[in-house]
Design a protein around this motif. Sequence first.
Motif, PDB file in Angstrom:
ATOM      1  N   VAL A 528      30.701  12.029  56.114  1.00  0.00           N
ATOM      2  CA  VAL A 528      30.385  11.905  57.540  1.00  0.00           C
ATOM      3  C   VAL A 528      30.436  13.286  58.196  1.00  0.00           C
ATOM      4  O   VAL A 528      29.573  13.639  59.007  1.00  0.00           O
ATOM      5  CB  VAL A 528      31.369  10.941  58.231  1.00  0.00           C
ATOM      6  CG1 VAL A 528      31.142  10.932  59.743  1.00  0.00           C
ATOM      7  CG2 VAL A 528      31.219   9.531  57.670  1.00  0.00           C
ATOM      8  N   LEU A 529      31.459  14.072  57.818  1.00  0.00           N
ATOM      9  CA  LEU A 529      31.578  15.418  58.380  1.00  0.00           C
ATOM     10  C   LEU A 529      30.413  16.305  57.935  1.00  0.00           C
ATOM     11  O   LEU A 529      29.883  17.085  58.729  1.00  0.00           O
ATOM     12  CB  LEU A 529      32.903  16.045  57.951  1.00  0.00           C
ATOM     13  CG  LEU A 529      34.178  15.387  58.484  1.00  0.00           C
ATOM     14  CD1 LEU A 529      35.401  16.076  57.904  1.00  0.00           C
ATOM     15  CD2 LEU A 529      34.218  15.433  60.013  1.00  0.00           C
ATOM     16  N   ARG A 530      30.030  16.196  56.669  1.00  0.00           N
ATOM     17  CA  ARG A 530      28.916  17.015  56.184  1.00  0.00           C
ATOM     18  C   ARG A 530      27.612  16.649  56.889  1.00  0.00           C
ATOM     19  O   ARG A 530      26.809  17.528  57.231  1.00  0.00           O
ATOM     20  CB  ARG A 530      28.768  16.864  54.666  1.00  0.00           C
ATOM     21  CG  ARG A 530      29.862  17.569  53.873  1.00  0.00           C
ATOM     22  CD  ARG A 530      29.480  17.685  52.401  1.00  0.00           C
ATOM     23  NE  ARG A 530      29.499  16.384  51.737  1.00  0.00           N
ATOM     24  CZ  ARG A 530      30.559  15.874  51.136  1.00  0.00           C
ATOM     25  NH1 ARG A 530      31.693  16.534  51.126  1.00  0.00           N
ATOM     26  NH2 ARG A 530      30.499  14.700  50.541  1.00  0.00           N
ATOM     27  N   ASP A 531      27.412  15.340  57.114  1.00  0.00           N
ATOM     28  CA  ASP A 531      26.216  14.918  57.842  1.00  0.00           C
ATOM     29  C   ASP A 531      26.244  15.447  59.269  1.00  0.00           C
ATOM     30  O   ASP A 531      25.223  15.857  59.831  1.00  0.00           O
ATOM     31  CB  ASP A 531      26.110  13.393  57.848  1.00  0.00           C
ATOM     32  CG  ASP A 531      25.786  12.829  56.469  1.00  0.00           C
ATOM     33  OD1 ASP A 531      26.009  11.619  56.255  1.00  0.00           O
ATOM     34  OD2 ASP A 531      25.306  13.600  55.609  1.00  0.00           O
ATOM     35  N   MET A 532      27.440  15.427  59.865  1.00  0.00           N
ATOM     36  CA  MET A 532      27.613  15.942  61.212  1.00  0.00           C
ATOM     37  C   MET A 532      27.296  17.440  61.264  1.00  0.00           C
ATOM     38  O   MET A 532      26.667  17.945  62.197  1.00  0.00           O
ATOM     39  CB  MET A 532      29.068  15.697  61.650  1.00  0.00           C
ATOM     40  CG  MET A 532      29.367  15.952  63.114  1.00  0.00           C
ATOM     41  SD  MET A 532      31.152  15.742  63.437  1.00  0.00           S
ATOM     42  CE  MET A 532      31.412  14.069  62.826  1.00  0.00           C
ATOM     43  N   ALA A 533      27.726  18.146  60.204  1.00  0.00           N
ATOM     44  CA  ALA A 533      27.551  19.595  60.173  1.00  0.00           C
ATOM     45  C   ALA A 533      26.091  20.013  60.092  1.00  0.00           C
ATOM     46  O   ALA A 533      25.724  21.102  60.533  1.00  0.00           O
ATOM     47  CB  ALA A 533      28.310  20.176  58.982  1.00  0.00           C
ATOM     48  N   LYS A 534      25.240  19.140  59.517  1.00  0.00           N
ATOM     49  CA  LYS A 534      23.828  19.493  59.371  1.00  0.00           C
ATOM     50  C   LYS A 534      23.155  19.736  60.715  1.00  0.00           C
ATOM     51  O   LYS A 534      22.171  20.467  60.812  1.00  0.00           O
ATOM     52  CB  LYS A 534      23.093  18.394  58.604  1.00  0.00           C
ATOM     53  CG  LYS A 534      23.497  18.310  57.137  1.00  0.00           C
ATOM     54  CD  LYS A 534      22.791  17.166  56.431  1.00  0.00           C
ATOM     55  CE  LYS A 534      23.231  17.063  54.980  1.00  0.00           C
ATOM     56  NZ  LYS A 534      22.608  15.916  54.279  1.00  0.00           N
ATOM     57  N   GLY A 535      23.693  19.104  61.767  1.00  0.00           N
ATOM     58  CA  GLY A 535      23.103  19.281  63.086  1.00  0.00           C
ATOM     59  C   GLY A 535      23.798  20.332  63.925  1.00  0.00           C
ATOM     60  O   GLY A 535      23.507  20.488  65.107  1.00  0.00           O
ATOM     61  N   GLU A 536      24.736  21.049  63.304  1.00  0.00           N
ATOM     62  CA  GLU A 536      25.498  22.065  64.044  1.00  0.00           C
ATOM     63  C   GLU A 536      25.159  23.460  63.549  1.00  0.00           C
ATOM     64  O   GLU A 536      24.695  23.651  62.429  1.00  0.00           O
ATOM     65  CB  GLU A 536      27.006  21.824  63.864  1.00  0.00           C
ATOM     66  CG  GLU A 536      27.468  20.457  64.349  1.00  0.00           C
ATOM     67  CD  GLU A 536      28.900  20.163  63.939  1.00  0.00           C
ATOM     68  OE1 GLU A 536      29.407  20.817  63.021  1.00  0.00           O
ATOM     69  OE2 GLU A 536      29.497  19.270  64.548  1.00  0.00           O
ATOM     70  N   GLY A 537      25.431  24.456  64.373  1.00  0.00           N
ATOM     71  CA  GLY A 537      25.271  25.848  63.966  1.00  0.00           C
ATOM     72  C   GLY A 537      26.445  26.283  63.116  1.00  0.00           C
ATOM     73  O   GLY A 537      27.421  25.570  62.953  1.00  0.00           O
ATOM     74  N   GLN A 538      26.336  27.510  62.602  1.00  0.00           N
ATOM     75  CA  GLN A 538      27.403  28.014  61.737  1.00  0.00           C
ATOM     76  C   GLN A 538      28.687  28.270  62.516  1.00  0.00           C
ATOM     77  O   GLN A 538      29.786  28.096  62.011  1.00  0.00           O
ATOM     78  CB  GLN A 538      26.964  29.297  61.031  1.00  0.00           C
ATOM     79  CG  GLN A 538      28.002  29.796  60.026  1.00  0.00           C
ATOM     80  CD  GLN A 538      27.602  31.094  59.401  1.00  0.00           C
ATOM     81  OE1 GLN A 538      26.439  31.461  59.380  1.00  0.00           O
ATOM     82  NE2 GLN A 538      28.572  31.833  58.887  1.00  0.00           N
ATOM     83  N   GLY A 539      28.568  28.721  63.747  1.00  0.00           N
ATOM     84  CA  GLY A 539      29.762  28.951  64.555  1.00  0.00           C
ATOM     85  C   GLY A 539      30.396  30.292  64.292  1.00  0.00           C
ATOM     86  O   GLY A 539      29.903  31.116  63.539  1.00  0.00           O
ATOM     87  N   GLU A 540      31.508  30.535  64.938  1.00  0.00           N
ATOM     88  CA  GLU A 540      32.247  31.788  64.783  1.00  0.00           C
ATOM     89  C   GLU A 540      32.782  31.888  63.365  1.00  0.00           C
ATOM     90  O   GLU A 540      33.442  30.986  62.866  1.00  0.00           O
ATOM     91  CB  GLU A 540      33.415  31.827  65.762  1.00  0.00           C
ATOM     92  CG  GLU A 540      34.144  33.162  65.804  1.00  0.00           C
ATOM     93  CD  GLU A 540      33.308  34.234  66.455  1.00  0.00           C
ATOM     94  OE1 GLU A 540      33.458  35.403  66.070  1.00  0.00           O
ATOM     95  OE2 GLU A 540      32.496  33.916  67.333  1.00  0.00           O
ATOM     96  N   ALA A 541      32.477  32.963  62.673  1.00  0.00           N
ATOM     97  CA  ALA A 541      32.917  33.122  61.297  1.00  0.00           C
ATOM     98  C   ALA A 541      33.878  34.285  61.173  1.00  0.00           C
ATOM     99  O   ALA A 541      33.761  35.284  61.878  1.00  0.00           O
ATOM    100  CB  ALA A 541      31.717  33.359  60.381  1.00  0.00           C
ATOM    101  N   ALA A 542      34.826  34.134  60.271  1.00  0.00           N
ATOM    102  CA  ALA A 542      35.747  35.231  59.996  1.00  0.00           C
ATOM    103  C   ALA A 542      34.976  36.371  59.357  1.00  0.00           C
ATOM    104  O   ALA A 542      33.937  36.182  58.740  1.00  0.00           O
ATOM    105  CB  ALA A 542      36.850  34.757  59.054  1.00  0.00           C
ATOM    106  N   LYS A 543      35.485  37.586  59.480  1.00  0.00           N
ATOM    107  CA  LYS A 543      34.802  38.742  58.930  1.00  0.00           C
ATOM    108  C   LYS A 543      34.736  38.663  57.408  1.00  0.00           C
ATOM    109  O   LYS A 543      35.651  38.210  56.760  1.00  0.00           O
ATOM    110  CB  LYS A 543      35.531  40.025  59.338  1.00  0.00           C
ATOM    111  CG  LYS A 543      35.445  40.320  60.828  1.00  0.00           C
ATOM    112  CD  LYS A 543      36.173  41.611  61.141  1.00  0.00           C
ATOM    113  CE  LYS A 543      36.085  41.930  62.631  1.00  0.00           C
ATOM    114  NZ  LYS A 543      36.812  43.169  62.952  1.00  0.00           N
TER     115      LYS A 543
END
Length: 544
Positions: A528-543
């Motif tokens: 469910v989380l992976r399906d949710m993630a498909k519609g989201e951007g990558q977001g703030e990423a650590a360096k």
Amino acid sequence: MPIPSPFPTIDIPQKDIHSFLFEREDRPFPEDQVVYIDGNTKRQLTYADVRDQARTFGIGLKSQWGWQRGDVLAVYSTNQIDTPPVVWGTLWASGVITTASPSYGVEELSFQLKDSRAKALVTLVDLLPIAAQAAADAGIPKDRIIVLGDKTTKEYRHWKDIIDPSTSVKWRRVKALNPEKELAFLVYSSGTTGLPKGVMLSHKNIVANLLQFTPTDPLDWTEDRLVAFLPFFHIYGLTCIMHHAILRGLPTVVMDRFDLNKFCQHIQDYKVTFAYLVPPVILLLAKHPDVAKYDFSSLKMVNSGAAPLTRELVESVWARLKVSVKQGYGLSETSPVTHSMRWSQWKSHVGSVGPLVPNMTAKYVNEKGVEVPAGETGELWMAGPNIMMGYLNNPTATANAITSDGFFKTGDIGYQDGDGNFYITDRLKELIKYKGFQVPPAELEGLLLGHEKVDDCAVTGVYSPEMASEVPRAYIVLVAGVRRAKDTELELIRYVEDRVAHHKRLRGGVRFLDEIPKSISGKVLRRVLRDMAKGEGQGEAAKL
């Protein structure tokens, strides 16, 4: 019926690794063939240098430390050209090597030292603060910590100082009694419980895998050269580069860490002809502007492994550099190579990991463990002489991973096409695979749940096109009263970053939810989380 390899069966000699590499009658190259070249200092080691230094170190282990059959030496270091003689010197002395990531903190390293029952530790001067504390926690005395590399310290001995002070004692190597059952390497693979598992690889596992995959890469010591940035502590670099180079006499430029411009410069200066890579580096070759400064005309082919590769990247590298890219597949538990694309088919079968290597069989099974016909999708199970002995101190995990008739359950979903090529399409396991390194979600979840602002959480992997890799993303339910704000997100990212190895950081960012999706039994519904993630951007990423 299980699917056999399309290649002829090869004979696997009943030899330990040291005998196989250094007591050969069929070696095609001379003893003075240069094999390892330090990318920073240009220092070189010939085949004879490695063999002789390994023997000297092995004698030192036995005479100075009373090394016994099965004693474990831990290597906690970046790539060094002195790593090979230390490794094979330990095997000369009938010991076992366990390799640890130099990005590990004290707790991670200490766990591995304890679990493997390491008797000694070799590391770099720069890593001594962590290494010394972890060794102390694991009960390894200070005089059993030695250093690699060109940097030295008065406080700890250099590995070359572990020598036999006597000239009167004749030390002879005791060969492995049973190469199929005698442990050679302990490489650690993370599990969904968060605790890494020690993958037990025998002498025969490594010898077999070298003979299985080397014919798929037609290289010649008289003209071919490699570059090695893939870490020797990881099974991909350990087998495919460190062992492979000495077996075939291939000059190999060793990099202590990946740097794009140095990598490109080495290819240009040393006329590198073949390279073992990972998808994020393929991405750099396709898109990074600095790549255009260098001459890649010597490269015949590169192999990508450790994670899936997209058709777009393969075609982009070819369009830009006219460099062919093929794929392979394997796991720590398989020593690692199980599949390798034929050079001639890289363009016609983009996306495939190739056919099974010799002496292996495979089958696909459904969710009930019943074999499905070739061509249908299922979980990939494999059998062969390169399958691990099992997981150290973990008979339950071993029994769950290897069937009674010797098939290893990969946890990966895929199918085989009509030409005998395999495709990996999904993964049953919940592990996140970041640039070939495994990240257990449960470990990060346990860490986040210790933060005062986190009420509940779940971690899953999301694909990042920018990094050409899966990255960890945390879904967080905040404690009542805590605001969903960018500052909170960054606080949690940095909280994790300060407490885990480099590859485990929350590069996929943080998302806030009212509730973590779970089954009736309380299990996190990661799909469910992976399906949710498909519609989201990558977001703030650590360096990086």
